[in-house]
Scaffold this motif. Sequence first.
Motif, short mmCIF file in Angstrom:
data_model
loop_
_atom_site.label_atom_id
_atom_site.label_comp_id
_atom_site.label_asym_id
_atom_site.label_seq_id
_atom_site.Cartn_x
_atom_site.Cartn_y
_atom_site.Cartn_z
N LEU A 202 0.87 -1.18 0.00
CA LEU A 202 0.00 0.00 0.00
C LEU A 202 0.90 1.23 0.00
CD1 LEU A 202 -3.06 0.60 0.24
CD2 LEU A 202 -2.71 0.93 2.69
N ASP A 203 0.46 2.29 -0.68
CA ASP A 203 1.31 3.49 -0.65
C ASP A 203 1.02 4.30 0.61
OD1 ASP A 203 -0.77 5.42 -1.12
OD2 ASP A 203 -0.68 4.94 -3.27
N ARG A 204 1.91 5.23 0.88
CA ARG A 204 1.90 5.98 2.14
C ARG A 204 0.61 6.79 2.30
NH1 ARG A 204 1.79 11.59 3.57
NH2 ARG A 204 2.87 11.84 5.55
N ASP A 205 0.15 7.43 1.22
CA ASP A 205 -1.03 8.30 1.35
C ASP A 205 -2.28 7.49 1.68
OD1 ASP A 205 0.58 10.41 0.86
OD2 ASP A 205 -0.13 10.79 -1.20
N GLU A 206 -2.41 6.33 1.06
CA GLU A 206 -3.60 5.51 1.34
C GLU A 206 -3.50 4.89 2.74
OE1 GLU A 206 -6.43 5.32 0.12
OE2 GLU A 206 -7.28 3.41 0.79
N ALA A 207 -2.29 4.50 3.16
CA ALA A 207 -2.13 3.97 4.52
C ALA A 207 -2.52 5.05 5.53
CB ALA A 207 -0.69 3.52 4.75
#
Length: 178
Positions: free
Chosen positions: A110-115
């Motif tokens: 998962l990418d940082r923004d979605e996490a």
Amino acid sequence: MTDSRHRTFVVMGVAGCGKSSLGAALAAALALPLIEGDDHHSVESRAKMSRGIALDDADRAGWLDRLGAELGRHAAQEGGAVLSCSALKRAYRDRLRAACPGLRFVFLELDRDEALRRVASRATHFFSSSLVDSQFATLERPDPALEPDVLRLSATQPLDELCAAVVAAPISADGVCP
Ligand SMILES: Nc1ncnc2c1ncn2[C@@H]1O[C@H](COP(=O)(O)OP(=O)(O)OP(=O)(O)O)[C@@H](O)[C@H]1O
Ligand SMILES: O=C(O)[C@H](O)[C@@H](O)[C@H](O)[C@H](O)CO
């Protein structure tokens, strides 16, 4: 013939990637016990995370040993288990492998923004959203050449598709995902 070496899973990744959600779905689909990694943190570690202080190797050592013991016990007594556990570093995964040979890992990417979006939207969880960046700083993404027992999946897929992908993943003779 399926044995416990092929039915013992660790769903791993950063906070918010969906470990608990997929772990529960997978355990239900395969009729296996679920070990929720967060339930085995020490009181001190939970307090640290609530205060926005990241765990370090020493904090995680005893936790990983407790989880390894749980995995080994369930594999021996119940033919397998599903564990949700961040397992961010290679050394953490190796510690679990040593405790329960034949484990298979599922890495939810998962990418940082979605996490951050997912963690921040959980009002009641003890984990502070200020720790998401430290999760990415600590994460050692599994190298397929060095850790062939890791199945990588995009954490943005719907839960039922993730679950089906794990159940359908091929297993080689020595129990690893090719
Ligand atoms: N495949 C998915 N697609 C969209 N949202 C998801 C998916 N899986 C989980 N979520 C949502 O993301 C949030 C985090 O999920 P979950 O608690 O399972 O993650 P986690 O990795 O176990 O987090 P933590 O380690 O912080 O406990 C929840 O709101 C959950 O509903
Ligand atoms: O290794 C760690 O830093 C921890 O396990 C965290 O990942 C949290 O427990 C979890 O993600 C929040 O629920």
